[in-house]
Design an enzyme around this catalytic site. Structure first.
Site, PDB file in Angstrom:
ATOM      1  N   ASP A   8     -12.332 -37.493  50.922  1.00 53.93           N
ATOM      2  CA  ASP A   8     -12.800 -36.978  49.635  1.00 53.93           C
ATOM      3  C   ASP A   8     -12.075 -37.626  48.451  1.00 53.93           C
ATOM      4  O   ASP A   8     -10.880 -37.389  48.233  1.00 53.93           O
ATOM      5  CB  ASP A   8     -12.573 -35.466  49.538  1.00 53.93           C
ATOM      6  CG  ASP A   8     -13.051 -34.696  50.756  1.00 53.93           C
ATOM      7  OD1 ASP A   8     -12.862 -35.179  51.881  1.00 53.93           O
ATOM      8  OD2 ASP A   8     -13.587 -33.598  50.575  1.00 53.93           O
ATOM      9  N   GLU A  39     -17.638 -36.300  47.403  1.00 55.67           N
ATOM     10  CA  GLU A  39     -18.072 -34.999  46.862  1.00 55.67           C
ATOM     11  C   GLU A  39     -17.243 -34.512  45.672  1.00 55.67           C
ATOM     12  O   GLU A  39     -17.675 -33.615  44.955  1.00 55.67           O
ATOM     13  CB  GLU A  39     -18.074 -33.927  47.963  1.00 55.67           C
ATOM     14  CG  GLU A  39     -16.693 -33.498  48.401  1.00 55.67           C
ATOM     15  CD  GLU A  39     -16.617 -32.001  48.760  1.00 55.67           C
ATOM     16  OE1 GLU A  39     -17.629 -31.306  48.737  1.00 55.67           O
ATOM     17  OE2 GLU A  39     -15.497 -31.557  49.055  1.00 55.67           O
ATOM     18  N   HIS A  68     -19.573 -29.613  47.532  1.00 55.99           N
ATOM     19  CA  HIS A  68     -19.680 -29.923  46.103  1.00 55.99           C
ATOM     20  C   HIS A  68     -20.782 -30.947  45.808  1.00 55.99           C
ATOM     21  O   HIS A  68     -20.829 -31.481  44.699  1.00 55.99           O
ATOM     22  CB  HIS A  68     -18.334 -30.432  45.583  1.00 55.99           C
ATOM     23  CG  HIS A  68     -17.279 -29.372  45.527  1.00 55.99           C
ATOM     24  ND1 HIS A  68     -17.322 -28.332  44.628  1.00 55.99           N
ATOM     25  CD2 HIS A  68     -16.165 -29.160  46.275  1.00 55.99           C
ATOM     26  CE1 HIS A  68     -16.269 -27.545  44.816  1.00 55.99           C
ATOM     27  NE2 HIS A  68     -15.561 -28.018  45.814  1.00 55.99           N
ATOM     28  N   HIS A 153     -17.790 -31.673  57.381  1.00 57.90           N
ATOM     29  CA  HIS A 153     -17.130 -31.111  56.201  1.00 57.90           C
ATOM     30  C   HIS A 153     -16.900 -29.623  56.438  1.00 57.90           C
ATOM     31  O   HIS A 153     -17.815 -28.811  56.280  1.00 57.90           O
ATOM     32  CB  HIS A 153     -18.038 -31.352  54.990  1.00 57.90           C
ATOM     33  CG  HIS A 153     -17.344 -31.201  53.685  1.00 57.90           C
ATOM     34  ND1 HIS A 153     -16.516 -32.160  53.168  1.00 57.90           N
ATOM     35  CD2 HIS A 153     -17.331 -30.197  52.779  1.00 57.90           C
ATOM     36  CE1 HIS A 153     -16.037 -31.772  52.002  1.00 57.90           C
ATOM     37  NE2 HIS A 153     -16.507 -30.563  51.751  1.00 57.90           N
ATOM     38  N   HIS A 180      -8.647 -31.814  52.198  1.00 54.62           N
ATOM     39  CA  HIS A 180      -7.910 -32.708  51.296  1.00 54.62           C
ATOM     40  C   HIS A 180      -6.480 -32.986  51.763  1.00 54.62           C
ATOM     41  O   HIS A 180      -5.674 -33.485  50.965  1.00 54.62           O
ATOM     42  CB  HIS A 180      -7.926 -32.171  49.858  1.00 54.62           C
ATOM     43  CG  HIS A 180      -9.269 -32.214  49.216  1.00 54.62           C
ATOM     44  ND1 HIS A 180      -9.456 -32.170  47.850  1.00 54.62           N
ATOM     45  CD2 HIS A 180     -10.516 -32.301  49.750  1.00 54.62           C
ATOM     46  CE1 HIS A 180     -10.748 -32.221  47.580  1.00 54.62           C
ATOM     47  NE2 HIS A 180     -11.411 -32.289  48.712  1.00 54.62           N
TER      48      HIS A 180
HETATM   49 FE   LIG Z   1     -13.532 -32.159  48.986  1.00 57.47          FE
HETATM   50 FE   LIG Z   2     -15.416 -29.646  50.167  1.00 61.31          FE
END
Ligand SMILES: [Fe+2]
Ligand SMILES: [Fe+2]
Ligand SMILES: [Fe+2]
Ligand SMILES: [Fe+2]
Ligand SMILES: [Fe+2]
Ligand SMILES: [Fe+2]
Ligand SMILES: [Fe+2]
Ligand SMILES: [Fe+2]
Lengths: 271, 271, 271, 271
Positions: A8, A39, A68, A153, A180
């Site tokens: 990400d 995203e 997102h 995800h 993350h």
């Molecule tokens: Fe993310």
């Molecule tokens: Fe996410």
């Protein structure tokens, strides 16, 4: 085949480290295929067409998304003319865009890229296990595609590990995104699928999942927010996974990639 | 001071790898302090007095717990006579046992060991941020204790990173537990606190968070369970974090430890 | 057509009040169709074949379920030979039993009975909105069936109200179950669908959602359980909804039914 | 003593029905005390000082809040000069305002008004059970106050029922708020505490928990929002609970109040 997956990308810091490093890595490692999760690329929330094009120009063959995906409303429109932009496949029927793409890489390989969202502690989407069966059945590894990359995800380690086992032998790579933070459990599963619970983000690690730490800390301690989340500043880290596959799309080697910023640097020894 | 923290020990495989490796590591690395998270030591659920004693005999100075603290009902009783067993401090007032212990290590150092539970996507306990303030204020680093080790047992990367920043400068180590997958983001925060989002588990990684994969897969795909969760079998991995602190309890160096089993092996270069 | 829907029957107290009252009500009110939610009938958890048969003998035309559908493992087997037993339709494909049944009532009417589960704060099933579209399209009201009864088993008032609006005009009744507390918002929506956010339970209201209050209180206050949940004892209440429909299956009148126990008694004035 | 509690006032429609009906009811029923939950009064999100003053002018003795307490940022400031505005008491220490108020009513009675938030499926606050013990111990019923009104702002029926039992005998009324749908389980518990799982909202019931139904339906079915939530329009309903207490603050009688709009009208027979 040499594959690089980047986690990400968060805001300007994340984009900058990708744009700075990817062209060089693509050449240096003679990469056949690069996939980037975008995203959080636009200020931490979603993606714009300009950013998508930037990623392709920097060397990405495909860009995946997540919860997102559509935070930037323009994505609902431009995704239809962005054949290498892949949103979670288990959105409801009728959602703009595609959840899987069979992309031709610059080296001429056909790579299936699928994006799927988990459901534990996330917004309830359609069944990710049933969804990935449909996608993988439609483009069998080694027959229809030379490699199959699955970006799962999801929030929890349990759903992600279960998903990896579920896909083992049918995908080249099942890679977790969303938390993350990179995990240290990269390996090749018995059936030949490379796996890593989470690839981590490309962004500034001196924050809270890539965002400036002040507002998250306020919300955790005072239970009352006082402003919007903003991407963290500071040195950026590129965080990804390198996978080498055989002629049938099975993973042979897997190694994490972390360059720059606050994390301990690491790169594949085999390239 | 040389500290080793070992993550959630899961079942027989996890206990065995700890009992096999810890005595040797304690001697070889001249460890001053060892803390082990034992919340899943008894068949994956809780801990017994016999297992607690085994950990101490193998070289642990303290044993921390988590949401599974009292899965074995006997823990509600024996924890009162187990001064080195630490359950989450933010349980309701009146809960048996202690949430923090000032233990004297074999080398004579005084180490504060605190266990705290996160709340995001977990059972709502008392405020972990207010709780850690109380515990750290009661035993200031470098004054009352030579080192302070905080085991933050939590689900999300965001709450864990926020908690690390919150404690920075006041603890020697804030280490995440609970997800059973090690992260690759170990570092020393600016204030001198070593941090790692999750230390991973000691157990068999060919499963789903240390449990045999069949039942979790059934529940994810069929939404109907058919049996109890059982710990996974197969090769065990020891997963931990090594930290070296200065005379004031600030972290100088930090490195992951992973030995055996399916993960890529790693050990501190500085010992 | 005169329809009576009875909410989640909880344990022995709940079963007793249904067996005691239903035969009389069926005759007295000249009911055409009775549906009973039986997901908690067996000691609070699931249903057995004997209990299912008891409900039919007492006057039920169909029995619906919910998240506790298969708590009694025998239900996975006998549901295949129980044509009037309906489990949530949005379980994964391959789940034993059926999610909708077109039952012929004793008076010769054809009634579609559908059971659907919500997803907010519940285990993530397939999309309930897409699922109900499929079921209602397959048996259009007034054409294939004389009435359509939708038991929406869900936690939140928002998902339930949204579901009612979604089905309005296509079902005779959308009735919420699962929270075990009757709501006071019964009405006929503009399109002719009777609606009530939750019908409440048949059971002992001097407890916590029909279970003895001691164990839930312990878990809420101490965060450590000490025994299994047991159904509450004490006086039982029958809790249901009465609906009268026209020849096209549209609702004309709707009124709550609450008899016995601790709730204020109420019955339809129009029968 | 005659007490009227009015549930979550949602937007303009909710405010209008309160301003239209409350002055009349206060006089007609000779009410001693009126409490209004105002957490959604300002466009569905929070409350302004002008609205708070309007509620007092219309006859409210106190205004309670909930998870939306501070959606209007000005509430963080004016709550300090609003002695009859009560926010959840289990916010972290240091939160502006108060979680309990001992108000003197127009008739000279001293009434304790407490607002508490549940934790199940909500943002984790401090322990509501421990918090209510502190508040009720500080102002014992019949000694320090003539009546004690507890607004328990919570999601699930189980936590609310448990909370009612927990407070039984120590409060005049435990009234649930937050779900915006009235329940039909009002009663006096054995210890003399009036109880109702949820009092419902004052607002437009032709929507989704008081908001226009289009956006919630889009989010449930498409999983992508397209605009902000807006309060529903259409006829408004006043939804509340009437309680009569004895000289010791114990509840003698309890009855729901629902006037106007789409719900079946009901009012206490005993006034
Ligand atoms: Fe993310
Ligand atoms: Fe996410
Ligand atoms: Fe654990
Ligand atoms: Fe845990
Ligand atoms: Fe139920
Ligand atoms: Fe249920
Ligand atoms: Fe509300
Ligand atoms: Fe609320």
């Amino acid at each position: 085949m040499r594959i690089l997956f980047l986690g990400d990308v968060v805001g300007r810091v994340g984009r900058q480290v990708v744009l700075d490093e990817l062209p060089r890595l693509r050449a240096q490692w003679a990469l056949d295929c690069v996939v980037v999760n975008g995203e959080n690329a636009a200020g931490g929330f979603g993606i714009t067409e300009a950013i998508y094009e930037e990623f392709l120009a920097a060397g990405a063959d495909a860009v995946t998304l997540g919860n997102h995906a559509f935070d930037q409303r323009e994505a609902l429109v431009f995704i239809e003319r962005a054949p290498r932009l892949v949103r979670p496949t288990n959105y409801p029927a009728g959602t703009p865009g595609r959840g899987a793409a069979l992309v031709e890489t610059q080296s001429g390989a056909r790579v299936l890229v699928v994006n799927v969202m988990g459901r534990t502690f996330m917004d309830p989407m359609d069944d990710p296990f049933a969804a990935i069966d449909r996608e993988l059945d439609a483009a069998p590894l080694g027959l229809v595609c030379d490699a199959a990359i699955v970006d799962f995800h999801a929030e929890t380690t349990s759903e992600k590990q279960a998903f990896g086992h579920w896909c083992d032998g049918r995908a080249s790579l099942v890679i977790g995104t969303h938390t993350h933070v990179p995990t240290a459990d990269h390996r090749v599963l018995p059936g030949g699928t490379a796996y890593m619970t989470d690839v981590g983000m490309c962004g500034a690690y001196d924050g809270v999942i890539g965002m400036d730490k002040e507002e998250p800390l306020r919300r955790f301690t005072r239970k009352i927010g006082s402003s919007r989340f903003e991407p963290a500043t500071g040195p950026g880290t590129l965080s990804g996974l390198a996978v080498e596959t055989d002629a049938n799309g099975r993973a042979l080697k897997v190694a994490p990639v972390r360059l720059g910023g606050l994390l301990e640097p690491v790169a594949p020894s085999f390239w």
